[in-house]
Design a protein around this motif. Structure first.
Motif, PDB file in Angstrom:
ATOM      1  N   ALA A  59       0.837  -1.204   0.000  1.00 11.86           N
ATOM      2  CA  ALA A  59       0.000   0.000   0.000  1.00 11.86           C
ATOM      3  C   ALA A  59       0.873   1.256   0.000  1.00 11.86           C
ATOM      4  O   ALA A  59       0.622   2.196  -0.760  1.00 11.86           O
ATOM      5  CB  ALA A  59      -0.941  -0.003   1.204  1.00 11.86           C
ATOM      6  N   ASP A  60       1.901   1.276   0.855  1.00 16.44           N
ATOM      7  CA  ASP A  60       2.808   2.430   0.908  1.00 16.44           C
ATOM      8  C   ASP A  60       3.489   2.649  -0.436  1.00 16.44           C
ATOM      9  O   ASP A  60       3.587   3.779  -0.920  1.00 16.44           O
ATOM     10  CB  ASP A  60       3.872   2.241   1.993  1.00 16.44           C
ATOM     11  N   ALA A  61       3.959   1.575  -1.054  1.00 16.72           N
ATOM     12  CA  ALA A  61       4.658   1.690  -2.341  1.00 16.72           C
ATOM     13  C   ALA A  61       3.739   2.185  -3.447  1.00 16.72           C
ATOM     14  O   ALA A  61       4.189   2.853  -4.382  1.00 16.72           O
ATOM     15  CB  ALA A  61       5.266   0.338  -2.726  1.00 16.72           C
ATOM     16  N   LEU A  62       2.450   1.868  -3.334  1.00 10.95           N
ATOM     17  CA  LEU A  62       1.483   2.307  -4.344  1.00 10.95           C
ATOM     18  C   LEU A  62       0.843   3.645  -3.998  1.00 10.95           C
ATOM     19  O   LEU A  62       0.080   4.191  -4.782  1.00 10.95           O
ATOM     20  CB  LEU A  62       0.391   1.238  -4.509  1.00 10.95           C
ATOM     21  N   GLY A  63       1.131   4.156  -2.777  1.00 10.07           N
ATOM     22  CA  GLY A  63       0.570   5.446  -2.373  1.00 10.07           C
ATOM     23  C   GLY A  63      -0.915   5.395  -2.114  1.00 10.07           C
ATOM     24  O   GLY A  63      -1.628   6.367  -2.350  1.00 10.07           O
ATOM     25  N   VAL A  64      -1.398   4.237  -1.627  1.00 10.92           N
ATOM     26  CA  VAL A  64      -2.815   4.090  -1.310  1.00 10.92           C
ATOM     27  C   VAL A  64      -2.954   3.550   0.108  1.00 10.92           C
ATOM     28  O   VAL A  64      -2.002   3.057   0.700  1.00 10.92           O
ATOM     29  CB  VAL A  64      -3.546   3.149  -2.304  1.00 10.92           C
ATOM     30  N   SER A  65      -4.149   3.625   0.640  1.00 10.72           N
ATOM     31  CA  SER A  65      -4.418   3.060   1.951  1.00 10.72           C
ATOM     32  C   SER A  65      -4.644   1.560   1.816  1.00 10.72           C
ATOM     33  O   SER A  65      -4.961   1.053   0.735  1.00 10.72           O
ATOM     34  CB  SER A  65      -5.664   3.708   2.566  1.00 10.72           C
ATOM     35  N   ILE A  66      -4.506   0.862   2.917  1.00  6.25           N
ATOM     36  CA  ILE A  66      -4.826  -0.560   2.928  1.00  6.25           C
ATOM     37  C   ILE A  66      -6.289  -0.745   2.541  1.00  6.25           C
ATOM     38  O   ILE A  66      -6.642  -1.689   1.836  1.00  6.25           O
ATOM     39  CB  ILE A  66      -4.533  -1.173   4.309  1.00  6.25           C
ATOM     40  N   THR A  67      -7.137   0.184   2.965  1.00  2.58           N
ATOM     41  CA  THR A  67      -8.559   0.105   2.636  1.00  2.58           C
ATOM     42  C   THR A  67      -8.766   0.015   1.134  1.00  2.58           C
ATOM     43  O   THR A  67      -9.572  -0.776   0.659  1.00  2.58           O
ATOM     44  CB  THR A  67      -9.310   1.343   3.182  1.00  2.58           C
ATOM     45  N   THR A  68      -8.027   0.800   0.370  1.00  2.71           N
ATOM     46  CA  THR A  68      -8.164   0.792  -1.082  1.00  2.71           C
ATOM     47  C   THR A  68      -7.780  -0.566  -1.655  1.00  2.71           C
ATOM     48  O   THR A  68      -8.432  -1.071  -2.565  1.00  2.71           O
ATOM     49  CB  THR A  68      -7.306   1.899  -1.710  1.00  2.71           C
ATOM     50  N   LEU A  69      -6.732  -1.178  -1.103  1.00  6.06           N
ATOM     51  CA  LEU A  69      -6.332  -2.492  -1.600  1.00  6.06           C
ATOM     52  C   LEU A  69      -7.344  -3.577  -1.235  1.00  6.06           C
ATOM     53  O   LEU A  69      -7.442  -4.588  -1.927  1.00  6.06           O
ATOM     54  CB  LEU A  69      -4.953  -2.883  -1.054  1.00  6.06           C
ATOM     55  N   LEU A  70      -8.100  -3.380  -0.158  1.00  4.13           N
ATOM     56  CA  LEU A  70      -9.036  -4.406   0.291  1.00  4.13           C
ATOM     57  C   LEU A  70     -10.481  -4.149  -0.128  1.00  4.13           C
ATOM     58  O   LEU A  70     -11.310  -5.049  -0.043  1.00  4.13           O
ATOM     59  CB  LEU A  70      -8.975  -4.533   1.821  1.00  4.13           C
ATOM     60  N   ASP A  71     -10.793  -2.923  -0.581  1.00  5.15           N
ATOM     61  CA  ASP A  71     -12.173  -2.579  -0.958  1.00  5.15           C
ATOM     62  C   ASP A  71     -12.659  -3.441  -2.108  1.00  5.15           C
ATOM     63  O   ASP A  71     -11.954  -3.634  -3.091  1.00  5.15           O
ATOM     64  CB  ASP A  71     -12.269  -1.112  -1.398  1.00  5.15           C
ATOM     65  N   GLU A  72     -13.910  -3.922  -1.971  1.00  7.52           N
ATOM     66  CA  GLU A  72     -14.520  -4.660  -3.073  1.00  7.52           C
ATOM     67  C   GLU A  72     -14.839  -3.718  -4.229  1.00  7.52           C
ATOM     68  O   GLU A  72     -14.640  -4.053  -5.370  1.00  7.52           O
ATOM     69  CB  GLU A  72     -15.794  -5.349  -2.605  1.00  7.52           C
ATOM     70  N   GLU A  73     -15.349  -2.539  -3.905  1.00  7.79           N
ATOM     71  CA  GLU A  73     -15.714  -1.561  -4.928  1.00  7.79           C
ATOM     72  C   GLU A  73     -15.476  -0.166  -4.367  1.00  7.79           C
ATOM     73  O   GLU A  73     -15.539   0.043  -3.165  1.00  7.79           O
ATOM     74  CB  GLU A  73     -17.196  -1.671  -5.292  1.00  7.79           C
ATOM     75  N   GLN A  74     -15.223   0.774  -5.242  1.00  5.83           N
ATOM     76  CA  GLN A  74     -15.166   2.162  -4.814  1.00  5.83           C
ATOM     77  C   GLN A  74     -16.610   2.621  -4.642  1.00  5.83           C
ATOM     78  O   GLN A  74     -17.435   2.424  -5.527  1.00  5.83           O
ATOM     79  CB  GLN A  74     -14.432   3.034  -5.840  1.00  5.83           C
ATOM     80  N   GLY A  75     -16.911   3.201  -3.508  1.00  7.72           N
ATOM     81  CA  GLY A  75     -18.297   3.503  -3.174  1.00  7.72           C
ATOM     82  C   GLY A  75     -18.691   4.937  -3.442  1.00  7.72           C
ATOM     83  O   GLY A  75     -17.983   5.699  -4.089  1.00  7.72           O
TER      84      GLY A  75
END
Length: 190
Positions: A59-75
């Motif tokens: 997540a850090d390397a991609l500049g996103v939160s863990i939530t973004t990596l685990l989210d089923e869909e963007q809400g």
């Protein structure tokens, strides 16, 4: 499909999508995150569910939160996360655990965590990217916060803020459980 399988599938899909959006090869992401190329392949193919530490590094390397990596869909603009959808990320046999309550990538990843740390337990974290800030508030017990080798006692009712670009850990040296809420703000990847 079990919750665990859904989590693995979401992580696979979102990791691959974000890596593609950034134009990163497997080797480039591996170097940036300090995670093996083989592990990234296994994650992207949903053949493994990585440790919390590996997920944080990616997540850090991609500049996103863990939530973004685990989210089923963007809400939608407002996203409610009921307790049963909060993600338990780490736990010990003695009852310590962390739960990712909610997160967002708007203006840089931002995550909110609930921690429960039993007496004698600890959790260590590798350095995050420069500019990553952690804010925490202890609601029960006394946390021993160790930042870059220096210990800081944080009793109930006390808050702390620090730049998390150095090794850091959270320890419970006391005789009662520590409960705290923590927010992590990560600088977006460039």
């Amino acid at each position: 499909m079990s919750d665990f399988d859904q989590l693995t599938q979401s992580l696979a899909r979102n990791l691959k999508r974000r890596r593609g959006e950034l134009g990163l090869t497997l080797d480039a992401l591996a170097a940036r995150a300090g995670v093996s190329r083989g592990m990234i392949i296994q994650i992207e193919q949903a053949r493994t569910n990585p440790s919390v530490g590996t997920t944080v590094k990616l997540a850090d390397a991609l500049g996103v939160s863990i939530t973004t990596l685990l989210d089923e869909e963007q809400g939608p603009q407002v996203r409610l996360v009921p307790p049963e959808q909060a993600v338990r990320m780490w736990s010990t046999s003695t009852g310590s655990h962390t739960t990712l309550l909610v997160g967002t990538d708007s203006r840089g990843p931002l995550e909110m965590w609930a921690w429960h740390l039993m007496p004698g337990d600890s959790s260590a974290s590798d350095p995050h990217p420069d500019g990553t800030m952690e804010l925490l508030h202890v609601t029960a017990g006394e946390l021993t916060l160790v930042v870059d080798g220096e210990s800081h006692p944080v009793p109930a009712g006390t808050s702390a803020a620090f730049e998390a670009n150095v090794p850091h850990s959270y320890r419970n040296d006391g005789e009662e459980a520590v409960d705290m809420t923590m927010a992590v703000s990560v600088v977006p990847a460039r």
